[in-house]
Design an enzyme around this catalytic site. Structure first.
Site, PDB file in Angstrom:
ATOM      1  N   LYS A 198      -1.267 -24.725   4.229  1.00  0.00           N
ATOM      2  CA  LYS A 198      -0.592 -24.102   3.086  1.00  0.00           C
ATOM      3  C   LYS A 198      -0.693 -22.582   3.181  1.00  0.00           C
ATOM      4  O   LYS A 198      -1.544 -22.047   3.910  1.00  0.00           O
ATOM      5  CB  LYS A 198      -1.227 -24.599   1.779  1.00  0.00           C
TER       6      LYS A 198
ATOM      7  N   TYR B 192      -5.749  10.168  -2.852  1.00  0.00           N
ATOM      8  CA  TYR B 192      -5.395  10.229  -4.270  1.00  0.00           C
ATOM      9  C   TYR B 192      -6.608  10.568  -5.127  1.00  0.00           C
ATOM     10  O   TYR B 192      -7.709  10.086  -4.881  1.00  0.00           O
ATOM     11  CB  TYR B 192      -4.819   8.888  -4.719  1.00  0.00           C
TER      12      TYR B 192
END
Ligand SMILES: *Cc1c(COP(=O)(O)O)cnc(C)c1O
Length: 364
Positions: free
Chosen positions: A38, A259
């Protein structure tokens, strides 16, 4: 130097996956070992991994979503059995039939959809039934099963090929919940004595032979994640994650990075900007840096969307240059170690690795 235009590369060792599959087969010698692929085989590439496992004689696969099953069927051809763990989306039962996919029926309403399709098609249709033995996530309750046994027409036209349940605490072998779930599973299976049974995920395989039943459903262990809780990892490492160096700069005292100027150099540093960021699954709040030939390269400043900066001062200057690749996951900085540091699990580390990261397959 690696020939690729990608900013980051996930190297997947298919031979290690095969070895892990064989190791699990040996661990559960009387059991059919299926493969859970999956979420794109936990981010590694469902088609490639399932194709490899097919050549290792694996003939049963589990995915979560219908869409995943349709893709996998196209890749694998007609023969292997493919189960869809998340059941039947309303109005789409016929796509299971068209693609030879076997639904895992988790509720009476799933059962109703499948029964209606069986009636309409005039054939009996195979399905797996999932029992909820404690996790309260997916599966028929004991009450639902009583109902089915009392009203056999509820299951008319359905050939139950597998009964299954899922363990909530198998990663902790000492947890009494494992044995409680096993006993609850046994009790529910008694009502369908001829049907094949499946309980164990990767960790379940390592609990004891009593948990193995007819089919085991490992995912994580195939991909190198430790299935044994706190014991040392018996699985072979499968992945190496690497990122390209985009720039190298000397940073004088006082240089600020990234940042919010989160970092300010208090000593002269050499910094490298790597072509991987939180959009690639190296999450913004993470603190794990990179590795180069055994030297740890700490993250400095905030991790950006497409890049992050690491401190390479400890690497002799001539050794690293632009376009070289450094490691983020390797045999030293393992998946399990990163997961621990970041308070998550290897499953989440792998499934977070983004689509821009090139998957490369080796077979050595
Ligand atoms: C994901 C999943 C598995 C595989 O679990 P691992 O811990 O990765 O081995 C098995 N069964 C079900 C129902 C699952 O959802």
């Amino acid at each position: 130097m690696m020939m690729t235009r990608a900013g980051a590369v996930l190297n997947v060792n298919l031979a290690a996956i095969s070895a892990n599959y064989q190791y699990l087969c040996k661990q559960a010698p009387t059991t059919k070992v299926a493969a859970v692929v999956k979420s794109n085989a936990y981010g590694l590439g469902a088609e490639e991994i399932a194709t490899q496992l097919r050549s290792d004689k694996c003939d049963t696969f589990f995915v979560a979503h219908l869409e995943e099953g349709i893709k996998l069927r196209k890749a694998l051809g007609r023969s292997p059995e493919i189960f869809i763990l998340n059941g039947i989306p309303n109005n789409y039962a016929d796509e299971f039939l068209a693609n030879h996919l076997t639904p895992v029926i988790n509720s009476l309403s799933d059962l109703e959809l499948w029964r209606a399709l069986a009636k309409q098609s005039g054939n009996s249709l195979t399905a797996a039934l999932q029992f909820d033995t404690g996790m309260s996530r997916l599966g028929l309750s004991a009450k639902d099963i009583q109902k089915i046994n009392a009203v056999p027409s509820l299951i008319a036209g359905i050939n139950v090929g597998l009964t299954m349940s899922h363990l909530a605490c198998a990663g902790d072998p000492s947890n009494p919940a494992n044995e409680q779930q096993r006993q609850a599973f046994d009790a529910l299976c008694k009502t369908m004595p001829k049907t094949k049974r499946s309980l164990a995920n990767s960790s379940g395989i390592f609990l004891s032979g009593e948990f193995h039943y007819d089919i085991a459903r490992p995912g994580a262990a195939l991909y190198g994640i430790n299935p044994t809780g706190d014991s040392s990892n018996p699985m072979k490492p499968v992945v190496q994650l690497q990122a390209r160096i985009l720039e190298i700069r000397d940073a004088a005292v006082g240089t600020q990075v990234g940042y919010d100027y989160l970092y300010k150099a208090s000593k002269p540093r050499r910094l490298a900007t790597l072509s991987i960021g939180y959009a690639d699954g190296w999450h913004r709040q993470w603190t794990s840096g990179a590795m180069y030939q055994g030297i740890y390269l700490p993250v400095v400043g905030r991790i950006s969307m497409d890049s992050m900066v690491v401190d390479i001062t400890d690497v002799p200057e001539a050794q690293l240059s632009r376009n070289m690749f450094v490691d983020l996951i390797n045999t030293e900085q393992t998946l399990d170690k990163i997961a621990d540091t970041q308070h998550t699990i290897g499953y989440e580390v792998l499934t977070s690795i983004g689509e821009r990261v090139e998957r490369r397959y080796s077979n050595k």
